[in-house]
Design an enzyme around this catalytic site. Sequence first.
Site, PDB file in Angstrom:
ATOM      1  NE  ARG A 141      -0.457  -0.193   4.482  1.00 57.13           N
ATOM      2  CZ  ARG A 141      -1.180  -0.393   5.879  1.00 57.13           C
ATOM      3  NH1 ARG A 141      -2.445  -0.303   6.281  1.00 57.13           N
ATOM      4  NH2 ARG A 141      -0.510  -0.734   6.867  1.00 57.13           N
ATOM      5  CG  ASN A 179      -4.167   4.007   6.837  1.00 53.91           C
ATOM      6  OD1 ASN A 179      -2.843   4.334   6.949  1.00 53.91           O
ATOM      7  ND2 ASN A 179      -5.174   3.444   7.841  1.00 53.91           N
ATOM      8  CD  GLU A 180      -0.801   4.686  10.099  1.00 50.74           C
ATOM      9  OE1 GLU A 180      -0.193   3.990   9.438  1.00 50.74           O
ATOM     10  OE2 GLU A 180      -1.658   4.745  11.290  1.00 50.74           O
ATOM     11  CD  GLU A 330      -5.355   2.405  12.202  1.00 50.45           C
ATOM     12  OE1 GLU A 330      -4.390   1.863  12.351  1.00 50.45           O
ATOM     13  OE2 GLU A 330      -5.880   3.039  10.755  1.00 50.45           O
ATOM     14  CD1 TRP A 338       2.605  -2.678  12.922  1.00 45.88           C
ATOM     15  CD2 TRP A 338       4.268  -1.692  13.769  1.00 45.88           C
ATOM     16  NE1 TRP A 338       1.919  -2.028  13.613  1.00 45.88           N
ATOM     17  CE2 TRP A 338       2.715  -0.732  13.911  1.00 45.88           C
ATOM     18  CE3 TRP A 338       5.316  -1.209  14.241  1.00 45.88           C
ATOM     19  CZ2 TRP A 338       2.651  -0.123  15.246  1.00 45.88           C
ATOM     20  CZ3 TRP A 338       5.194  -0.293  14.971  1.00 45.88           C
ATOM     21  CH2 TRP A 338       3.874   0.599  15.869  1.00 45.88           C
ATOM     22  CD  GLU A 378      -1.543  -4.397   8.417  1.00 49.68           C
ATOM     23  OE1 GLU A 378      -2.927  -4.345   7.466  1.00 49.68           O
ATOM     24  OE2 GLU A 378      -1.352  -3.655   9.555  1.00 49.68           O
TER      25      GLU A 378
HETATM   26  C1  GAL Z   1      -1.425   1.549  10.951  1.00 55.60           C
HETATM   27  C2  GAL Z   1      -2.035   0.944   9.556  1.00 55.60           C
HETATM   28  C3  GAL Z   1      -3.243   0.417   9.880  1.00 55.60           C
HETATM   29  C4  GAL Z   1      -3.173  -0.536   9.932  1.00 55.60           C
HETATM   30  C5  GAL Z   1      -2.138  -1.025  11.322  1.00 55.60           C
HETATM   31  C6  GAL Z   1      -1.674  -2.112  12.332  1.00 55.60           C
HETATM   32  O1  GAL Z   1      -0.445   2.272  10.849  1.00 55.60           O
HETATM   33  O2  GAL Z   1      -2.931   2.724   9.815  1.00 55.60           O
HETATM   34  O3  GAL Z   1      -4.311   0.359   8.595  1.00 55.60           O
HETATM   35  O4  GAL Z   1      -1.666  -1.395   9.384  1.00 55.60           O
HETATM   36  O5  GAL Z   1      -1.018   0.008  11.854  1.00 55.60           O
HETATM   37  O6  GAL Z   1      -0.837  -1.610  13.555  1.00 55.60           O
END
Ligand code: GAL
Length: 688
Positions: A141, A179-180, A330, A338, A378
Amino acid sequence: MRTRLALALAAAAVALTPAHLPAGAFPQRATAFAGRPAIAVGVAWYPEQWPEARWATDLDLMKATGFNTVRLGEFAWSRMEPAEGRFDFAWLDRAVAAAQARGFMVVLGTPTAAPPAWLTQRYPDTLRVDENGVRDRHGGRRQFSFASARYRVFARRIAGEMARRYGHHPAVVGWQVDNEIGPPSFDAEAVAAWHVFLQRRYGTIGELNRRWTTAYWSQTYDSFDQVPLRQTGQQNPGLLLDFKHFTTAIWTDYIGNQVQAIRPFIDPRMWITTNTMFWNAGFDHFALHRDLDIASWDNYIPDGRPDWVANGANHDLVRGYKRRNFWLMETQPGRVDWVPVNRALDPGQVRELAWQSVAHGADGVLYWQWRPARNGQETYHGAVLGQDGTPNPIQPEIAEVARDLTSAAPLLADTQPVARLAFLFSYDSRWAIDLQRHHAQFDPVRAFTDFYRPFRVAAQGVDVVSPDAPLAGYPLVVAPDLNVLTAGQARALAAYVRGGGHLVLGPRSGMKDDANALWPERQPGPLADLLGARVAQFYALEGKVGLQGEVAGSASIWAEALEPRARDTRTLATFTDPGGWLDGKPAIVSRKVGRGSITYVGAWLDPEAMAALATRLLADARIAPLVPDAHPDLEIAERAGAGKRVLIVINHGTASRPLAPPAGATPIAGDWQGGQIAPHGVALFRMK
Ligand code: GAL
């Protein structure tokens, strides 16, 4: 045993007290939904990843968890526009309707962080190119180029289509753009935009040469199109700082493009935001929020070991982007996936962190995510449900959060965090230091957090704002490392001090201008005269040096020998460094200016000295804590507004701690029993 906030709140008589709004209070709440809960609590839901037959079960389970909000749409571009110009929103109509049928508030995300394969295959020029010239591909992405005009057209069209369709939908409360955002691109279009950017900024190539001092190493440019687009390497610090200004401009424009596409089609009650990452260095977040209504961010604790003060600093920074309440778009249901070791938060910490965000001004708390997709990058991430569609062990704790926040919503409605002082966070300064750390351990974010820590703990409420924000309402303003200081900012800070404010500058302040060039005067440059002192020399430290005087202890990483030049500039601490350059030299100096003062701290202080300094400066500015002598595990915060004052206390530790609320505070709810607050406990009090 825990008193359920839900029960206690329902029983609490709500006697309104006169408004107590501090000078620095933020103007509006971040949830203006008539007849809706003032606190949103919910989850990211990706219906496109699941058979439609399952949706009702999921939404019912979300309802049973106590959620009132779902966020959907982000990343679903290939479902919304399966082929160029062919839109399919029927499935999204049904998903939104199913959410609406259960009374959910809906946040819609534009899907532009994940372009469909047809788009980048047909138009490879929309793909981002890294600094080494390698073009990205499909399958991850954020593989688009932030500078691509063509990508802007596609992004605008999908965002506009969504807005046209859902802009008046009664369930939709807000919009999340992309998103981010973050990774820049170095493609030909980006390079061309860079040259235009530089031309606008400097007017003539001669001016660029002057501001960057390109006479150095024969860097002199004859025209803008000679200037390379670089973010790393042995480049001129002016170029590297301007690279950040450039990414800020391009990302702000990128977001603005979608805001313009959405705004004309949506009800004025709906807000538009984008969700940002913690301490993201990619662009200036104050500037980026120009066209957005509220800030929102994604708060993760990757190692599962929260440092509550540092995390709170980040919440305060996000609140500062718009100087109003924000959304936590979030946060993790336990763990991420990660980092090298994705440790889960301990039992109770998910709840504690949700309340921390609210204490710092969140009006929405959303978990990421509802259920792990069966495949995709994920699958190991924390989620409310397991892959079998039944609740994970974290679900009851999240349900408790949801119940409690929903019950507390009427009390918290139209309240904002009360800050007693302001910290200045300057992206330019952060970048300038990071580009030339001079000491590998001089991490500017850590430097900021170390400075913030004792002030937050002692003052129990801090705003973090841009150096360009209005400061007059704050008795005390602290700029931990204001390395880049423009002439305009220096004038505003001097006026603040002359108006009776107390200003504190940390090490490396007032060294550079906004082209990352040294001010011709020694630090703090344009504020040196007001201070009546300057930095004679700075030193990177291998070990510690001592500090003695009114502020005693030690310093590490960085020290500056100060040189008072005005008779009324007082020395608060001197270095002890036998046989070294710093021995006996002033380390902290302060000067009274009318009823105000300016203080310069020329060292990275250890925690003991920093705490002593904070105590002294807070006392000088007559800032008193709400709850004196609170244990360091206890976070104390106040939200006030609409005639209410609410004290929120969170125990971030693993042991019960004594808590004596202020006189006249009425316990509303929570984990405060017999004068103690339980481990990971949360307690609410109404104050007079
Ligand atoms: C964020 C992202 C999400 C998901 C999440 C996992 O950075 O906006 O889509 O990937 O991390 O921690």
